[in-house]
Design a protein around this motif. Sequence first.
Motif, short mmCIF file in Angstrom:
data_model
loop_
_atom_site.label_atom_id
_atom_site.label_comp_id
_atom_site.label_asym_id
_atom_site.label_seq_id
_atom_site.Cartn_x
_atom_site.Cartn_y
_atom_site.Cartn_z
N THR A 44 0.86 -1.19 0.00
CA THR A 44 0.00 0.00 0.00
C THR A 44 0.89 1.24 0.00
OG1 THR A 44 -0.20 -0.19 2.42
CG2 THR A 44 -1.98 -1.11 1.09
N TRP A 68 3.07 2.89 -3.10
CA TRP A 68 2.80 4.28 -3.46
C TRP A 68 4.10 5.08 -3.53
CZ3 TRP A 68 3.35 8.86 -0.55
CH2 TRP A 68 2.73 9.98 -1.10
N GLY A 75 3.26 7.64 -6.61
CA GLY A 75 1.85 8.05 -6.58
C GLY A 75 0.94 6.89 -6.90
N SER A 115 -2.96 4.82 -6.45
CA SER A 115 -3.87 4.45 -5.36
C SER A 115 -3.32 3.28 -4.56
CB SER A 115 -5.24 4.06 -5.92
OG SER A 115 -6.06 3.56 -4.89
N PRO A 116 -3.16 3.45 -3.23
CA PRO A 116 -2.75 2.33 -2.39
C PRO A 116 -3.77 1.20 -2.35
CG PRO A 116 -2.47 4.44 -1.26
CD PRO A 116 -3.28 4.70 -2.48
#
Length: 304
Positions: free
Chosen positions: A148, A152, A157, A159-160
């Motif tokens: 997660t 990232w 960047g 979405s986790p």
Amino acid sequence: MHAPANRWKHSVTLALTVLGITAPVFLLAAIGWGWVRLGLSYDTVFVTRLAMTLAVPALILTALAETTLDPAAVARMALAALTAYGIALALWAVACAAVGAERRTWVAPLAFGNTGNVGLPLALFAFGAEGLALAVVVFACSAIIQFTLGLWIVAGGGSPLRALREPMVAATLLGALMLWQGWRLPAVAANALGLVGQMAIPLMLITLGVAVARLRVKAMGMVTALAAAKLAAGAALGAGTALAFGLEGAAAGVLTLQLAMPVAVTSYLLAEKYGADAQPVAGLVVASTLLSIVALPALLSALV
């Protein structure tokens, strides 16, 4: 008069005990390394997918769902592990910012260790079934954070929430729910998943040896120093967190051991996949794994 002889006997016994714990881990990794050096084919993509999609999730699920550990002890171990990895991420992010190092390349590999390939079997050999169950808790927490927040960071960047697609994360959440509710797997399912899960540790260790044998790295001086710092900082952070959370015995030993793991090959694969600088990460994998051959037996001698 007999004190020196007794101390020598104790030292020999301890050395043999630690050797018995660490030797199977490195021997299995050596099989993978030797397999590649002999020129034999090894489909790393297939084996890794088999392990990470099937064997490891089965191991996690059965370890959590079938454990006899007190759920409160498991919860405390999980909270301690999550805290330790959160601190590790913050410390290495600050260190990278201080020296101007690229966060995407260095933070995740230095914060996370090989809690699966090396950590699980070492915990099993050192602390028995209780140690394996506790190590699975730490491994699961590490995997959740790595896939997660860690992902990232490496990807720069995104979405986790993509971690929810990982079978290991799903198995962790399901196993945690079953542990919390006191549910048990049906006997047939438990036996089948138990057999599947038994593949995980040998597959991961042999694949680790294969991956290390195939890595090609340069400029090992700096990464060796960083690898040594990662191992030392991890052990200190694990021991400090265990003390802060009041963990004792196997729980304290497992947390310290897992935080001191070398850099996982997974870190190299993620760096390669998401466009970070993969070669220094490969160097960290090799250097920290080689250093762990000496460092982990020394650490275990203080823990067991």
